[in-house]
Design a protein around this motif. Sequence first.
Motif, PDB file in Angstrom:
ATOM      1  N   ARG A   1      -0.574   9.213  -1.772  1.00 22.55           N
ATOM      2  CA  ARG A   1       0.682   8.645  -2.279  1.00 22.55           C
ATOM      3  C   ARG A   1       0.507   7.907  -3.600  1.00 22.55           C
ATOM      4  O   ARG A   1       1.495   7.599  -4.263  1.00 22.55           O
ATOM      5  N   ILE A   2      -0.731   7.581  -3.956  1.00 16.91           N
ATOM      6  CA  ILE A   2      -0.949   6.816  -5.191  1.00 16.91           C
ATOM      7  C   ILE A   2      -2.000   7.453  -6.086  1.00 16.91           C
ATOM      8  O   ILE A   2      -2.479   6.835  -7.032  1.00 16.91           O
ATOM      9  N   ALA A   3      -2.352   8.707  -5.785  1.00 20.33           N
ATOM     10  CA  ALA A   3      -3.380   9.385  -6.579  1.00 20.33           C
ATOM     11  C   ALA A   3      -2.927   9.594  -8.016  1.00 20.33           C
ATOM     12  O   ALA A   3      -3.743   9.594  -8.938  1.00 20.33           O
ATOM     13  N   HIS A   4      -1.622   9.734  -8.237  1.00 23.06           N
ATOM     14  CA  HIS A   4      -1.112  10.068  -9.568  1.00 23.06           C
ATOM     15  C   HIS A   4      -0.095   9.044 -10.076  1.00 23.06           C
ATOM     16  O   HIS A   4       0.750   9.373 -10.906  1.00 23.06           O
ATOM     17  N   THR A   5      -0.172   7.836  -9.606  1.00 21.64           N
ATOM     18  CA  THR A   5       0.693   6.774 -10.103  1.00 21.64           C
ATOM     19  C   THR A   5      -0.074   5.468 -10.111  1.00 21.64           C
ATOM     20  O   THR A   5      -1.006   5.277  -9.319  1.00 21.64           O
ATOM     21  N   SER A   6       0.311   4.575 -11.004  1.00 23.98           N
ATOM     22  CA  SER A   6      -0.325   3.258 -11.062  1.00 23.98           C
ATOM     23  C   SER A   6       0.570   2.176 -10.492  1.00 23.98           C
ATOM     24  O   SER A   6       0.183   1.007 -10.471  1.00 23.98           O
ATOM     25  N   VAL A   7       1.776   2.545 -10.043  1.00 22.94           N
ATOM     26  CA  VAL A   7       2.747   1.555  -9.562  1.00 22.94           C
ATOM     27  C   VAL A   7       2.863   1.659  -8.048  1.00 22.94           C
ATOM     28  O   VAL A   7       3.186   2.715  -7.510  1.00 22.94           O
ATOM     29  N   LEU A   8       2.612   0.549  -7.368  1.00 27.07           N
ATOM     30  CA  LEU A   8       2.810   0.470  -5.928  1.00 27.07           C
ATOM     31  C   LEU A   8       4.115  -0.284  -5.684  1.00 27.07           C
ATOM     32  O   LEU A   8       4.226  -1.474  -6.011  1.00 27.07           O
ATOM     33  N   GLY A   9       5.081   0.443  -5.131  1.00 29.25           N
ATOM     34  CA  GLY A   9       6.400  -0.140  -4.926  1.00 29.25           C
ATOM     35  C   GLY A   9       6.925   0.085  -3.532  1.00 29.25           C
ATOM     36  O   GLY A   9       6.807  -0.757  -2.655  1.00 29.25           O
ATOM     37  N   LYS A  10       7.480   1.262  -3.299  1.00 23.06           N
ATOM     38  CA  LYS A  10       8.121   1.555  -2.018  1.00 23.06           C
ATOM     39  C   LYS A  10       7.274   2.443  -1.115  1.00 23.06           C
ATOM     40  O   LYS A  10       7.739   2.878  -0.060  1.00 23.06           O
ATOM     41  N   GLN A  11       6.022   2.720  -1.506  1.00 26.53           N
ATOM     42  CA  GLN A  11       5.194   3.597  -0.678  1.00 26.53           C
ATOM     43  C   GLN A  11       4.932   2.954   0.686  1.00 26.53           C
ATOM     44  O   GLN A  11       4.629   1.761   0.763  1.00 26.53           O
ATOM     45  N   PRO A  12       5.060   3.723   1.764  1.00 25.74           N
ATOM     46  CA  PRO A  12       4.688   3.190   3.082  1.00 25.74           C
ATOM     47  C   PRO A  12       3.174   3.037   3.176  1.00 25.74           C
ATOM     48  O   PRO A  12       2.430   3.835   2.599  1.00 25.74           O
ATOM     49  N   VAL A  13       2.733   2.023   3.870  1.00 26.74           N
ATOM     50  CA  VAL A  13       1.298   1.799   3.992  1.00 26.74           C
ATOM     51  C   VAL A  13       0.743   2.669   5.114  1.00 26.74           C
ATOM     52  O   VAL A  13       1.454   3.040   6.046  1.00 26.74           O
ATOM     53  N   ALA A  14      -0.540   2.972   4.999  1.00 31.21           N
ATOM     54  CA  ALA A  14      -1.203   3.770   6.021  1.00 31.21           C
ATOM     55  C   ALA A  14      -1.506   2.905   7.239  1.00 31.21           C
ATOM     56  O   ALA A  14      -1.708   1.694   7.106  1.00 31.21           O
ATOM     57  N   PRO A  15      -1.521   3.481   8.433  1.00 31.09           N
ATOM     58  CA  PRO A  15      -1.895   2.695   9.619  1.00 31.09           C
ATOM     59  C   PRO A  15      -3.290   2.100   9.448  1.00 31.09           C
ATOM     60  O   PRO A  15      -4.238   2.801   9.123  1.00 31.09           O
ATOM     61  N   ASN A  16      -3.381   0.813   9.623  1.00 31.62           N
ATOM     62  CA  ASN A  16      -4.643   0.074   9.470  1.00 31.62           C
ATOM     63  C   ASN A  16      -5.227   0.197   8.061  1.00 31.62           C
ATOM     64  O   ASN A  16      -6.412  -0.051   7.853  1.00 31.62           O
ATOM     65  N   GLY A  17      -4.400   0.591   7.088  1.00 30.39           N
ATOM     66  CA  GLY A  17      -4.889   0.727   5.721  1.00 30.39           C
ATOM     67  C   GLY A  17      -4.907  -0.616   5.015  1.00 30.39           C
ATOM     68  O   GLY A  17      -3.914  -1.351   5.038  1.00 30.39           O
ATOM     69  N   GLY A  18      -6.023  -0.954   4.409  1.00 28.10           N
ATOM     70  CA  GLY A  18      -6.139  -2.206   3.671  1.00 28.10           C
ATOM     71  C   GLY A  18      -7.020  -2.034   2.457  1.00 28.10           C
ATOM     72  O   GLY A  18      -7.887  -1.157   2.417  1.00 28.10           O
TER      73      GLY A  18
END
Length: 364
Positions: free
Chosen positions: A291-308
Amino acid sequence: MKKDLLLIFLFLSSTVFAADSYEQLEVGSDIYQRVIVLSSNASSLSIRHSGGIAQVPLSKLPPEIQLKYGYDAALAADRDAALAAQRQKQAQAQLDRIAKAKAAQAREARRLASARGASASGAFARFGTQPALQTEVDLRDRFRRHGIRIRSQSGPSCSVHAIIAALEYQFAEGHGRALNLSESYLINTTSRSLGRPDAVGFDSETGRRNGLDLGFALEHVFQAIRGHGLALERSREERQSDQPYSILDTVDFSPFVVPGSGSRQGIENIVHVLNGNMPVVVGVSWPAYSRIAHTSVLGKQPVAPNGGHAVTIIGYRCEDGNIENAKFIFRNSWGDDWGAGGYGFFTYEYLINNLNTCYVVELK
């Protein structure tokens, strides 16, 4: 004495009248239909009726029903008084806890203010107040001038990279010279302090080397620094000849919690720190790499389960003075081919929903 014992019994227990039912029950001006008595105490009945469940006072029931359930006005008054006293005690205890927490927060703010220099103490002293939002605060040029380059992590080391980047910056700002700290040394000492292997595997999703463990919490790395100190990075020749690390003789290391993670006030506190030209190390919930491989902006992306993930926030942009529209600049540890030369941006919305831990770190 018997009255006291009866009061305690009635206060602490209830009696079930499973066979007691009424086609209609008048309680003062209210009328309940198809009533089943569930339990009784000194001052009330718990009933199920056609409209649901209710608790009705014995004082409003007909005298014959009061007699059936042993209603005693004096006992009921004693019970109600005891309940009121208990509620008052609980409310006072809550007020005392709040006052104690505020006093502790004030003491911590004073401690932080005395422990840091002028800019730091100013930032910490303003925690909890509305910050003066600037159009832009961007420490990237300062990192470049100090020679603190973007690294590419290997192993479970995002927390290590985030902390070391902030430590190198704070040291360079305070001493006017760069200090190249070793991430690999800190990864190994953190692994050992947690009783984990140092082995490094391969993450098929990100395409990067990654440790067998998913990663370290920021607090794990702080613990390793306190126990094993820090070391300077080795040259290629030193690594090839397996020379030992140059361990820093004395490490005056201080992590300071930025309070309020996951709240507007917490993000405002981050702004205070950034306004003082200090980076902030954060642990955040993180999306899947795709979801973020080709963008530098983290906005509305859902987080992965247990992702930190852990990164270093080094600035923000806010053109209209509204913190909800601010974007926060962060330094990642995935090499300079990711994002904007190794940097990315959090929206306010992303931080308010996904910020977990937040620290200012210092190395003297």
